[in-house]
Scaffold this active site. Structure first.
Site, PDB file in Angstrom:
ATOM      1  N   LYS A 183       0.877  -1.175   0.000  1.00 38.00           N
ATOM      2  CA  LYS A 183       0.000   0.000   0.000  1.00 38.00           C
ATOM      3  C   LYS A 183       0.915   1.226   0.000  1.00 38.00           C
ATOM      4  O   LYS A 183       1.445   1.618   1.032  1.00 38.00           O
ATOM      5  CB  LYS A 183      -0.918  -0.032   1.223  1.00 38.00           C
ATOM      6  CG  LYS A 183      -2.075   0.975   1.137  1.00 38.00           C
ATOM      7  CD  LYS A 183      -1.631   2.348   1.557  1.00 38.00           C
ATOM      8  CE  LYS A 183      -2.703   3.390   1.307  1.00 38.00           C
ATOM      9  NZ  LYS A 183      -2.191   4.755   1.576  1.00 38.00           N
ATOM     10  N   GLU A 258       8.976   1.530  11.414  1.00 37.55           N
ATOM     11  CA  GLU A 258      10.017   2.550  11.326  1.00 37.55           C
ATOM     12  C   GLU A 258       9.289   3.884  11.344  1.00 37.55           C
ATOM     13  O   GLU A 258       8.652   4.281  10.376  1.00 37.55           O
ATOM     14  CB  GLU A 258      10.836   2.355  10.052  1.00 37.55           C
ATOM     15  CG  GLU A 258      12.191   3.037  10.136  1.00 37.55           C
ATOM     16  CD  GLU A 258      12.167   4.417   9.523  1.00 37.55           C
ATOM     17  OE1 GLU A 258      12.000   5.378  10.307  1.00 37.55           O
ATOM     18  OE2 GLU A 258      12.316   4.541   8.309  1.00 37.55           O
ATOM     19  N   CYS A 292      13.409  11.020   8.307  1.00 32.39           N
ATOM     20  CA  CYS A 292      13.316  10.772   9.758  1.00 32.39           C
ATOM     21  C   CYS A 292      14.683  10.666  10.428  1.00 32.39           C
ATOM     22  O   CYS A 292      14.798  10.797  11.646  1.00 32.39           O
ATOM     23  CB  CYS A 292      12.515   9.503  10.008  1.00 32.39           C
ATOM     24  SG  CYS A 292      13.080   8.109   9.019  1.00 32.39           S
ATOM     25  N   GLU A 391       8.545  16.234  15.838  1.00 28.15           N
ATOM     26  CA  GLU A 391       9.138  16.071  14.503  1.00 28.15           C
ATOM     27  C   GLU A 391       8.455  17.016  13.524  1.00 28.15           C
ATOM     28  O   GLU A 391       7.244  16.949  13.323  1.00 28.15           O
ATOM     29  CB  GLU A 391       8.987  14.625  14.025  1.00 28.15           C
ATOM     30  CG  GLU A 391       9.654  14.371  12.693  1.00 28.15           C
ATOM     31  CD  GLU A 391       9.564  12.930  12.235  1.00 28.15           C
ATOM     32  OE1 GLU A 391      10.536  12.425  11.660  1.00 28.15           O
ATOM     33  OE2 GLU A 391       8.513  12.307  12.450  1.00 28.15           O
TER      34      GLU A 391
END
Length: 486
Positions: A183, A258, A292, A391
């Site tokens: 996906k 992750e 990230c 973040e």
């Protein structure tokens, strides 16, 4: 305009139940292509196709699996330029990033796991001498630990790298004998459909690889809760990862997560500041900070703090922001207007929280179209600021000073995240000592480089599990013990 047009289910290209949606070029705001919107039923059908294909694929000789993965890399490489062009159009990556970090790394991962398919899956364990007792006569028992494929793996991928991230899931999963439902991120799925076509041409049997896309969250939810899915491999935000983990918990599905990061770069007084600035600067030059692993939280020892602020400011002012297709462009657009607005809101929040905006902070006036954010540096931050704790996922770096080594370590660890941290110091013994004390899945010592055989993953809210290199083969497998009398 490119078009994926149809879903890939059970080896067939299928019309979507819920029509199509547009993929937008972040640099021009023009439509790149139309992408199919799957229904929940079609996602479930993809998982069923993967489950039906699993017995035969898991029993396919490793040499055959390896040959198919190698061939897939060749097919991808053959159409390299066209793939890079589409990846750039849908992701907004600069030409160098689209070619070198997206398509090239994607092909390399298929080559790596062609070799991975041939790695031993059995480990002999020392024999155990048992005394006579309730379990039987005295004797010696041999044991073997065998890695077995998990089954059907749902691969839910991130938008920041539409080639390397999906390939990093699909290739090791297939090498281990799993089948997959992919996906892709809704923002840039065209590349993943190209990957599926390359795999089909390479000889992957029907049902082994399936791709279902959709802009609706329901598509991703179905890829997680489909009854035939045994494992979910997800790259994305911590908030979404937490929701996925809850569903996986109810079904006892295996997970590889992750998630987010807020990488700390601890820069000591004796550091090579040229190296530190170049490393921290990759936050801006690699996909506009949408990564990230970026060192976005810089902790500088007091003796070099002001000099580092000055050097980073000069570095930023030399960066060319603009059309990612233009030679010399270093910082391209971010993925969408909504994400640009979110980043800008964080910068304004930092200003209100008391941070000093020493570079950036204003929307670039050129180009006129596209989702551009100026490379931004926020100095004099404090640990409680949201711009330090959350973040941002854009070209924004925050700086905090510290005095003693222990304070720097404490500041680095004062985070919900723990993906990759960095240490810059001329004293290598200290750098390694500090690295061991950082609560992060990886630590770069005087580098932002990665060893692609080293385990990759996070502590705390940065994820669950490890992949890359042989660790990815372990992630997509279950351990089985076989015991026998000697």
């Amino acid at each position: 305009m490119s078009s994926a047009g149809r879903l890939f289910i059970g080896g067939e290209w299928a019309e979507p139940d819920d029509g199509h949606y547009e993929v937008i070029d972040p640099a021009t705001e023009e439509v790149v292509g139309l992408v199919p919107e799957a229904s929940r039923e079609q996602v479930y059908a993809a998982a069923s196709a993967a489950a039906a294909a699993f017995p035969a694929w898991s029993r396919t000789p490793p040499q055959r699996r390896a040959a198919i993965l190698d061939r897939a890399a060749e097919v991808i490489q053959r159409d390299f330029a066209a793939h890079a062009e589409v990846a750039q159009a849908e992701s907004g990556a600069t030409t160098g990033t689209a070619r070198g970090m997206q398509v090239a790394v994607g092909a390399a991962r298929f080559r790596r796991y062609a070799k991975g398919a041939l790695e031993p899956v059995e480990q002999a364990l020392p024999p155990q001498i048992n005394e006579a007792g309730p379990m039987g006569k005295a004797g010696v028992l041999g044991a073997l630990a065998v890695r077995q494929p998990v089954g059907v793996v749902s691969c839910i991928t991130s938008y920041n790298n539409p080639w390397a991230n999906p390939a990093g899931k699909i290739a090791p999963a297939l090498a281990m004998g799993n089948t997959v439902v992919v996906k892709p991120a809704p923002q840039d799925p065209l590349s993943v459909y190209r990957m599926a076509a390359a795999l089909a041409e390479a000889g992957v049997p029907p049902g082994v690889v399936n791709v279902v896309s959709g802009a609706s969250p329901a598509v991703g939810a179905a890829a997680v809760d489909a009854p035939d899915v045994d494992m979910v491999s997800f790259t994305g935000s911590t908030a979404v990862g937490q929701r996925i983990a809850e569903v996986c918990g109810r079904g006892m599905k295996r997970q590889l997560m992750e998630l987010g990061g807020k990488g700390a770069a601890v820069v000591f007084d004796d550091a090579d500041l040229d190296s530190a600035v170049a490393g921290i600067g990759t936050t801006y030059s690699f996909y506009s900070g949408q990564i990230c692993t970026a060192p976005t939280r810089v902790l500088a020892q007091r003796g070099v703090y002001e000099e580092l602020v000055e050097r980073l400011t000069r570095y930023l002012r030399r960066l060319t922001v603009g059309d990612p297709r233009a030679p010399g462009t270093v910082v391209g657009p971010v993925i969408s207007a909504a994400h640009r607005d979110r980043i800008e809101a964080y910068v304004e929040l930092g200003r209100k929280e008391g941070a000093r905006v020493v570079a950036g902070g204003e929307r670039p006036s050129v180009p006129e179209r596209g989702f551009y954010v100026a490379p931004t540096l926020l100095a004099d931050c404090t640990p409680d600021m949201r711009v330090v704790r959350e973040e941002i996922f854009g070209p924004v770096v925050v700086l905090l000073p510290f005095d003693e080594e222990d304070e720097g370590i404490a500041l680095a660890n004062d985070s919900d995240y723990g993906l990759i941290d960095y240490v810059w110091s001329g004293d290598i013994a200290r750098a390694f000592r500090v690295a061991r004390l950082l609560r992060a899945g990886g630590v770069g010592v005087n580098t932002v480089g990665r060893n692609m055989e080293a385990p990759f993953g996070g502590f705390k809210k940065s994820g669950v599990g490890r992949d890359v290199g042989s660790y990815a083969l372990h992630a997509y497998s279950e351990l089985q013990a076989i015991v026998w009398p000697g």
